[in-house]
Design a protein around this motif. Structure first.
Motif, PDB file in Angstrom:
ATOM      1  N   ALA A 386       0.944  -1.206  -0.085  1.00 26.33           N
ATOM      2  CA  ALA A 386       0.040  -0.041   0.107  1.00 26.33           C
ATOM      3  C   ALA A 386       0.721   1.285   0.113  1.00 26.33           C
ATOM      4  CB  ALA A 386      -0.954   0.027   1.017  1.00 26.33           C
ATOM      5  N   ILE A 387       1.965   1.375   0.769  1.00 32.56           N
ATOM      6  CA  ILE A 387       2.778   2.420   1.069  1.00 32.56           C
ATOM      7  C   ILE A 387       3.513   2.392  -0.422  1.00 32.56           C
ATOM      8  CG2 ILE A 387       4.714   3.286   1.957  1.00 32.56           C
ATOM      9  CD1 ILE A 387       4.110   2.261   4.554  1.00 32.56           C
ATOM     10  N   ASP A 388       4.136   1.656  -0.852  1.00 34.80           N
ATOM     11  CA  ASP A 388       4.638   1.776  -2.134  1.00 34.80           C
ATOM     12  C   ASP A 388       3.812   2.033  -3.209  1.00 34.80           C
ATOM     13  OD1 ASP A 388       7.020   1.488  -4.083  1.00 34.80           O
ATOM     14  OD2 ASP A 388       6.620  -0.782  -4.452  1.00 34.80           O
ATOM     15  N   GLY A 389       2.715   1.521  -3.337  1.00 33.06           N
ATOM     16  CA  GLY A 389       1.755   1.836  -4.406  1.00 33.06           C
ATOM     17  C   GLY A 389       1.429   3.342  -4.521  1.00 33.06           C
ATOM     18  N   LEU A 390       1.024   3.997  -3.290  1.00 29.97           N
ATOM     19  CA  LEU A 390       0.946   5.395  -3.228  1.00 29.97           C
ATOM     20  C   LEU A 390       1.999   6.388  -3.607  1.00 29.97           C
ATOM     21  CD1 LEU A 390      -1.308   5.395   0.172  1.00 29.97           C
ATOM     22  CD2 LEU A 390      -2.034   5.994  -1.980  1.00 29.97           C
ATOM     23  N   VAL A 391       3.161   6.006  -3.531  1.00 34.71           N
ATOM     24  CA  VAL A 391       4.105   6.586  -3.494  1.00 34.71           C
ATOM     25  C   VAL A 391       4.548   6.575  -5.174  1.00 34.71           C
ATOM     26  CG1 VAL A 391       6.730   6.899  -3.408  1.00 34.71           C
ATOM     27  CG2 VAL A 391       5.449   6.614  -1.519  1.00 34.71           C
ATOM     28  N   GLN A 392       4.435   5.293  -5.632  1.00 29.41           N
ATOM     29  CA  GLN A 392       4.580   5.244  -7.001  1.00 29.41           C
ATOM     30  C   GLN A 392       3.708   5.779  -7.816  1.00 29.41           C
ATOM     31  OE1 GLN A 392       7.792   4.105  -7.795  1.00 29.41           O
ATOM     32  NE2 GLN A 392       7.939   3.285  -5.801  1.00 29.41           N
ATOM     33  N   ALA A 393       2.325   6.080  -7.436  1.00 36.21           N
ATOM     34  CA  ALA A 393       1.381   6.687  -8.196  1.00 36.21           C
ATOM     35  C   ALA A 393       1.465   8.069  -7.941  1.00 36.21           C
ATOM     36  CB  ALA A 393      -0.074   6.007  -7.545  1.00 36.21           C
ATOM     37  N   ASP A 394       2.372   8.794  -7.362  1.00 33.90           N
ATOM     38  CA  ASP A 394       2.390  10.307  -7.126  1.00 33.90           C
ATOM     39  C   ASP A 394       1.369  10.653  -6.365  1.00 33.90           C
ATOM     40  OD1 ASP A 394       4.703  10.345  -8.388  1.00 33.90           O
ATOM     41  OD2 ASP A 394       3.867  11.095 -10.277  1.00 33.90           O
ATOM     42  N   ALA A 395       0.896   9.976  -5.171  1.00 34.53           N
ATOM     43  CA  ALA A 395      -0.079  10.183  -4.308  1.00 34.53           C
ATOM     44  C   ALA A 395       0.783  11.005  -2.918  1.00 34.53           C
ATOM     45  CB  ALA A 395      -0.788   9.353  -3.787  1.00 34.53           C
ATOM     46  N   SER A 396       2.068  10.646  -2.975  1.00 33.63           N
ATOM     47  CA  SER A 396       3.088  11.096  -2.050  1.00 33.63           C
ATOM     48  C   SER A 396       4.516  10.856  -2.336  1.00 33.63           C
ATOM     49  CB  SER A 396       2.592  10.739  -0.679  1.00 33.63           C
ATOM     50  OG  SER A 396       3.200   9.260  -0.630  1.00 33.63           O
ATOM     51  N   ASP A 397       5.320  11.427  -1.613  1.00 38.44           N
ATOM     52  CA  ASP A 397       6.803  11.000  -1.746  1.00 38.44           C
ATOM     53  C   ASP A 397       7.143  10.077  -0.827  1.00 38.44           C
ATOM     54  OD1 ASP A 397       7.398  12.316  -4.133  1.00 38.44           O
ATOM     55  OD2 ASP A 397       7.411  14.244  -3.132  1.00 38.44           O
ATOM     56  N   GLY A 398       6.324   9.892   0.253  1.00 35.84           N
ATOM     57  CA  GLY A 398       6.588   8.823   1.534  1.00 35.84           C
ATOM     58  C   GLY A 398       5.641   9.324   2.344  1.00 35.84           C
ATOM     59  N   PHE A 399       5.946   9.025   3.758  1.00 36.37           N
ATOM     60  CA  PHE A 399       5.048   9.284   4.926  1.00 36.37           C
ATOM     61  C   PHE A 399       5.632   9.608   6.251  1.00 36.37           C
ATOM     62  CE2 PHE A 399       2.710   6.665   1.829  1.00 36.37           C
ATOM     63  CZ  PHE A 399       1.322   7.230   1.814  1.00 36.37           C
ATOM     64  N   ILE A 400       5.118  10.177   7.092  1.00 36.80           N
ATOM     65  CA  ILE A 400       5.571  10.621   8.427  1.00 36.80           C
ATOM     66  C   ILE A 400       4.872   9.490   9.204  1.00 36.80           C
ATOM     67  CG2 ILE A 400       5.818  12.100  10.232  1.00 36.80           C
ATOM     68  CD1 ILE A 400       6.159  14.060   8.156  1.00 36.80           C
ATOM     69  N   LEU A 401       5.518   8.549   9.825  1.00 33.20           N
ATOM     70  CA  LEU A 401       4.786   7.540  10.539  1.00 33.20           C
ATOM     71  C   LEU A 401       4.696   7.841  12.110  1.00 33.20           C
ATOM     72  CD1 LEU A 401       6.548   4.398   9.233  1.00 33.20           C
ATOM     73  CD2 LEU A 401       4.412   5.507   8.376  1.00 33.20           C
ATOM     74  N   VAL A 402       3.226   7.634  12.596  1.00 33.97           N
ATOM     75  CA  VAL A 402       2.936   8.108  13.927  1.00 33.97           C
ATOM     76  C   VAL A 402       2.407   6.889  14.436  1.00 33.97           C
ATOM     77  CG1 VAL A 402       1.465   9.515  15.318  1.00 33.97           C
ATOM     78  CG2 VAL A 402       2.018  10.304  12.838  1.00 33.97           C
ATOM     79  N   PRO A 403       3.114   6.217  15.453  1.00 31.02           N
ATOM     80  CA  PRO A 403       3.041   5.035  15.950  1.00 31.02           C
ATOM     81  C   PRO A 403       1.956   5.498  17.190  1.00 31.02           C
ATOM     82  CG  PRO A 403       5.288   5.787  16.798  1.00 31.02           C
ATOM     83  CD  PRO A 403       4.645   6.608  15.506  1.00 31.02           C
ATOM     84  N   HIS A 404       1.032   4.382  17.473  1.00 33.58           N
ATOM     85  CA  HIS A 404       0.045   4.687  18.520  1.00 33.58           C
ATOM     86  C   HIS A 404       0.524   4.434  19.907  1.00 33.58           C
ATOM     87  CE1 HIS A 404      -0.813   0.581  17.188  1.00 33.58           C
ATOM     88  NE2 HIS A 404      -1.086   0.149  18.596  1.00 33.58           N
ATOM     89  N   VAL A 405       1.889   3.742  19.996  1.00 31.66           N
ATOM     90  CA  VAL A 405       2.328   3.264  21.073  1.00 31.66           C
ATOM     91  C   VAL A 405       3.973   3.970  21.279  1.00 31.66           C
ATOM     92  CG1 VAL A 405       3.486   1.683  22.762  1.00 31.66           C
ATOM     93  CG2 VAL A 405       1.245   1.465  21.669  1.00 31.66           C
ATOM     94  N   THR A 406       4.333   4.865  22.246  1.00 35.86           N
ATOM     95  CA  THR A 406       5.497   5.369  22.627  1.00 35.86           C
ATOM     96  C   THR A 406       6.230   4.757  23.689  1.00 35.86           C
ATOM     97  OG1 THR A 406       4.652   7.477  21.357  1.00 35.86           O
ATOM     98  CG2 THR A 406       6.657   7.698  22.657  1.00 35.86           C
ATOM     99  N   PRO A 407       7.540   4.444  23.448  1.00 42.88           N
ATOM    100  CA  PRO A 407       8.364   4.781  22.473  1.00 42.88           C
ATOM    101  C   PRO A 407       8.792   3.425  21.529  1.00 42.88           C
ATOM    102  CG  PRO A 407       9.806   4.077  24.489  1.00 42.88           C
ATOM    103  CD  PRO A 407       8.273   4.026  24.823  1.00 42.88           C
ATOM    104  N   GLY A 408       8.095   2.228  21.893  1.00 38.27           N
ATOM    105  CA  GLY A 408       8.576   1.195  20.994  1.00 38.27           C
ATOM    106  C   GLY A 408       7.363   0.738  19.832  1.00 38.27           C
ATOM    107  N   GLY A 409       6.333   1.857  19.504  1.00 35.95           N
ATOM    108  CA  GLY A 409       5.650   1.383  18.515  1.00 35.95           C
ATOM    109  C   GLY A 409       6.215   1.466  17.038  1.00 35.95           C
ATOM    110  N   LEU A 410       7.395   1.756  16.829  1.00 33.20           N
ATOM    111  CA  LEU A 410       7.986   1.727  15.573  1.00 33.20           C
ATOM    112  C   LEU A 410       8.616   0.522  15.256  1.00 33.20           C
ATOM    113  CD1 LEU A 410       7.858   3.657  13.052  1.00 33.20           C
ATOM    114  CD2 LEU A 410      10.208   4.438  13.903  1.00 33.20           C
ATOM    115  N   ASP A 411       8.845  -0.379  16.471  1.00 30.32           N
ATOM    116  CA  ASP A 411       9.758  -1.537  16.193  1.00 30.32           C
ATOM    117  C   ASP A 411       9.325  -2.414  15.148  1.00 30.32           C
ATOM    118  OD1 ASP A 411      11.054   0.004  18.179  1.00 30.32           O
ATOM    119  OD2 ASP A 411      11.870  -2.118  19.361  1.00 30.32           O
ATOM    120  N   GLU A 412       7.895  -2.689  15.261  1.00 31.26           N
ATOM    121  CA  GLU A 412       7.404  -3.677  14.452  1.00 31.26           C
ATOM    122  C   GLU A 412       7.425  -3.372  13.061  1.00 31.26           C
ATOM    123  OE1 GLU A 412       3.453  -6.645  14.539  1.00 31.26           O
ATOM    124  OE2 GLU A 412       3.322  -4.682  15.334  1.00 31.26           O
TER     125      GLU A 412
END
Length: 443
Positions: A386-412
């Motif tokens: 999904a992320i790759d598809g949106l970027v390749q389709a020029d819907a964005s150049d990437g994303f700023i990820l906001v995990p719902h748990v801090t500080p370990g929510g980005l690990d997965e």
């Protein structure tokens, strides 16, 4: 065919409605170890930058501190400067307000951060719209939207004059006898307009990036134009294909008038995510997360912001209030973005009642429905596609990820999704340069 490279950043949530405070894995939003954990995870995954939002005043509701948010927010420059010592390549982006600060002070702080981090500083330039926040500052009050952006652009260009006041050929000259003389022009600046009347000598030599990366977050027409004229990256609120492509085309289409190319502005929507072993597992988990994010108490507090009235006795599991919102020019929640978002509370109430009736929603279920959903839900392979598809389709150049748990929510995400993006050839396997401008592909 060469694939577009995805840009990823990690947002340290702080004060927002995404965080699940009740999760056993949730930690402090003030202790330095939490900032270190999230930043080092982002760097391990080769993210472009770590991003801090700003909270200039504790939130209030009904005249009391809003106790469903984090209480407190450390100073941005202090946190980012400390993180510069425990990271090597990760960009360090901070939100600094242009309405209540002064160009000399902010330019000196960012130039210092860029030196301390060896060229990894970024400045998210924002304005302030409310007098409630302004009460903390000498200037007080607030500016109308057109004047806010006018001051912000003047502020930024003034800061650029300070950054550029040191040029490589002005720093020192060899007299031939081994004696080095400082050029008398080094650091000299003079700026005079209706916003700023300053002149002197800037004390910080030119930093590794010359200027920090400039980020902007406005979605209004004025905000988009400001970004097209001045920003290196812009946040977007549009994470779907059609809306993302429309925003992408609009903002990138404004660049030519300023002599810029599409590659000189990176578009990055904020995005949340919930992962599972299967798509079904992820959707089940996402349902639980949304109910944790919008507790019964949170639903009532949010409802009060639109109804502009004390609803502490309202049943969150019952229907919406039968009474209409109070529209008298006052606000029960000064400084809250939701108050601005729902500019016509009576119309909002009608729409919500229709939605609640059509879907048989309780008050809490309705608030869950209207206050947002996770952007990416699914197995790691589903989310990567999904992320790759949106970027390749020029819907964005990437994303700023906001995990719902801090500080370990980005690990997965770092362990399971990033390797799949790398396998697709859409995300770096290592940093190719030392500075944030290198990571973002900016001159």
């Amino acid at each position: 065919m060469t694939r577009k490279q995805i840009h990823l950043a990690a947002h340290f949530p702080g004060v927002n409605n995404t965080t699940v405070w009740s999760d056993p894995e949730a930690g402090s939003h003030i202790e330095f170890s939490s900032f270190v954990k999230l930043a080092q995870t982002a760097e391990r995954a080769k993210f472009d930058f770590f991003f801090l939002a700003e909270g200039l005043r504790l939130r209030e509701q009904n005249g009391q501190i809003y106790d469903l948010d984090v209480v407190g927010r450390p100073d941005t420059f202090t946190v980012l400067s400390a993180l510069a010592a425990v990271t090597d390549r990760l960009g360090l982006a901070g939100t600094i307000n242009s309405t209540f600060n002064e160009p000399f002070e902010v330019a000196r702080q960012f130039a210092s951060l860029d030196h301390l981090s060896a060229g990894r500083a970024a400045w998210n330039v924002v304005t302030s719209w409310d007098a409630f926040t302004g009460e903390n500052f000498r200037r007080g009050g607030f500016l109308p939207q057109d004047q806010r952006y006018e001051r912000a652009e003047t502020f930024l260009r003034t800061a650029w004059e300070l950054f550029d006041s040191w040029r490589g050929d002005e720093i020192a000259a060899d007299t031939g006898s081994g004696v080095f003389l400082r050029d008398t022009r080094a650091g000299a600046f003079s700026h005079h307009d209706r916003h700023f009347d300053i002149e002197g000598r800037f004390p910080v030599p030119r930093s590794p990036q010359g200027r920090p990366v400039i980020i902007q977050a406005g979605d209004s027409d004025e905000g988009r134009e400001f970004a097209a004229a001045t920003a290196d990256a812009i946040f977007s609120r549009y994470g779907t294909l059609e809306a993302g492509q429309a925003f992408y085309a609009d903002v990138k289409g404004r660049l030519a008038k300023y002599g810029r190319t599409p590659e000189q502005l990176v578009i990055l929507p904020a995005a949340t995510f919930v992962l599972g072993d299967t798509d079904a597992d992820a959707h089940e988990r996402a349902h639980l997360v949304r109910r944790q994010q919008v507790s019964a108490q949170t639903a009532i507090k949010f409802l009060e912001q639109v109804w502009n009235n004390d609803l502490s006795g309202h049943d969150p599991d019952g229907p919406l209030p039968s009474t209409d919102p109070v529209v008298d020019g006052s606000t029960i929640a000064p400084g809250r973005a939701s108050v601005r978002m729902y500019r016509d509370p009576l119309a909002t109430a009608r729409e919500w009642r229709q939605l609640a009736e059509a879907k048989n929603l309780s008050t809490r279920d309705l608030i869950i429905e209207v206050t947002g959903r996770q952007t990416f839900i699914g197995s790691p392979s589903t989310v990567a596609a999904a992320i790759d598809g949106l970027v390749q389709a020029d819907a964005s150049d990437g994303f700023i990820l906001v995990p719902h748990v801090t500080p370990g929510g980005l690990d997965e995400f770092a362990d399971k999704v990033v390797p799949l993006l790398q396998e697709r050839g859409s995300f770096r396997t290592d940093y190719t340069g030392p500075t944030l401008r290198d990571h973002l592909g900016l001159a």
